[in-house]
Motif scaffolding. Structure first.
Motif, short mmCIF file in Angstrom:
data_model
loop_
_atom_site.label_atom_id
_atom_site.label_comp_id
_atom_site.label_asym_id
_atom_site.label_seq_id
_atom_site.Cartn_x
_atom_site.Cartn_y
_atom_site.Cartn_z
N LEU A 1 0.52 -1.09 -0.03
CA LEU A 1 0.03 0.36 -0.02
C LEU A 1 0.86 1.63 0.41
CD1 LEU A 1 -2.92 -0.71 2.36
CD2 LEU A 1 -2.45 -1.72 -0.21
N VAL B 1 -0.86 0.89 -6.73
CA VAL B 1 -1.01 -0.44 -6.21
C VAL B 1 -2.66 -0.74 -6.89
CG1 VAL B 1 -2.27 -1.13 -4.01
CG2 VAL B 1 -0.63 0.26 -4.09
N THR C 1 -9.20 -7.92 -0.34
CA THR C 1 -8.81 -6.92 0.58
C THR C 1 -9.16 -5.67 1.44
OG1 THR C 1 -9.65 -5.15 -1.94
CG2 THR C 1 -8.10 -6.22 -1.87
N VAL D 1 -3.66 0.81 5.19
CA VAL D 1 -3.86 2.10 4.06
C VAL D 1 -2.85 3.57 4.87
CG1 VAL D 1 -4.71 4.27 3.07
CG2 VAL D 1 -5.68 1.87 3.10
N LEU E 1 -4.36 4.16 -6.23
CA LEU E 1 -5.62 2.80 -5.60
C LEU E 1 -6.14 2.35 -6.87
CD1 LEU E 1 -5.84 -0.27 -4.69
CD2 LEU E 1 -8.27 1.34 -3.43
N ASP F 1 -8.62 -0.59 -7.88
CA ASP F 1 -9.02 -1.85 -7.43
C ASP F 1 -9.50 -1.94 -8.33
OD1 ASP F 1 -11.32 -3.02 -5.99
OD2 ASP F 1 -10.29 -2.35 -4.75
N TRP G 1 -9.11 4.24 1.61
CA TRP G 1 -7.81 4.80 0.36
C TRP G 1 -9.19 6.50 0.05
CZ3 TRP G 1 -3.08 1.86 -1.22
CH2 TRP G 1 -2.52 2.66 -2.34
N VAL H 1 -7.89 7.10 -6.50
CA VAL H 1 -8.88 6.04 -7.08
C VAL H 1 -9.47 5.66 -8.05
CG1 VAL H 1 -10.54 4.32 -6.41
CG2 VAL H 1 -8.98 5.93 -4.14
#
Length: 279
Positions: free
Chosen positions: A188, A193, A202, A209, A216, A218, A232, A239
């Motif tokens: 992280l 990531v 996760t 975090v 991030l 995802d 996050w 994100v």
């Protein structure tokens, strides 16, 4: 003007399970915006055992197919050719039919990931971390091959998966180091990531975090946000979500299947957001 039946074109998404797929929502929104009233896009529950029969039964009105699991590799022997991008990860998520019936496979997940990151201002990173080691992780590695200048650390659960990720790295020209999933909290702190694991995997990492997280990505979109993505974002990190990926890869599919570009990215995203909100 009345469109003759022979002019109608078809496309669809195949996979198993398929009922959850947002692809019809995205593609149909694009067709409406592009004025393609004679185009249709459906979903079909198709497994590996029935894929050959399904493809052989398609008529000349078919323009293309989107493929999800478990068909991305199973379809390759049934095609007349695959693009270099698809061959690089041995995975096809897009099939385009030519006028002569030829079937060409492509992978829009990889450029879709790059485009989703670029939209958020991520053009290049000097290192990255990947959570997971499945098919999506190999696509993530291929995307990182285009934007990451240094090491990628893949956090995996087994020695077998670790070996696979290192092999993919060698094949794609990415410097890959593997680490045990038990140490995934360390991931992280990376500049980028990419979480490629199934829903819930996760969640336990959300508490780790860092105070100033970077970016991030995802790949999940339902449920959204994931616990990790929510924490996050709360800490001020950037994100990129699974809907971003889904929309960007679908844009490329629409352009390939219809021959019309650019596809309406914003319209497709809004249609996807609306559909998810209604679930």
């Amino acid at each position: 003007m009345t469109v003759r039946a022979i002019d109608a074109r078809r496309a669809a998404v195949l996979g198993s399970p398929i009922a959850h797929s947002l692809s019809p929502v995205l593609h149909r929104a694009a067709y409406r915006e592009l004025g393609l009233a004679d185009w249709s896009y459906d979903r079909f529950e198709v497994g590996e055992e029935s894929l050959t029969g399904f493809l052989d039964g398609l008529g000349p009105e078919w323009a293309g197919l989107s493929l999800t699991m478990p068909l991305k590799r199973a379809v390759i022997p049934l095609l007349d050719g695959v693009t270099e991008t698809a061959a690089s990860v041995e995975a096809v998520n897009t099939v385009v039919f030519a006028g002569d019936g030829r079937r060409t496979g492509d992978n829009t997940d990889i450029p879709g990931m790059v485009a989703a990151l670029r939209e958020r201002g991520i053009e290049q990173v000097d290192s990255a971390a990947i959570l997971g080691a499945g098919a999506t992780a190999s696509s993530a590695l291929a995307a990182l091959a285009r934007i990451c200048t240094g090491e990628v650390v893949a956090y995996v659960r087994s020695a077998e998966r670790a070996a696979e990720m290192r092999q993919w790295g060698e094949r794609l020209g990415v410097e890959v180091r593997t680490a045990d999933w038990a140490d995934a909290a360390e991931a992280l702190r990376a500049p980028l990531v990419i979480a490629t694991t199934p829903a819930g995997t996760t969640d336990a990492l959300a508490g780790a975090v860092p105070e100033r997280p970077a970016t991030l990505f995802d790949v999940l979109y339902d449920p959204w946000p994931t616990d990790l993505a929510a924490r996050w974002s709360a800490y001020g990190g950037a994100v990129v979500g699974g809907l971003d990926l889904l929309v960007h890869q679908a844009v490329l599919q629409v352009e390939q299947m219809t021959g019309r570009a650019p596809a309406p990215l914003d319209v497709m995203r809004k249609a996807g957001e609306h559909a998810l909100a209604a679930r």
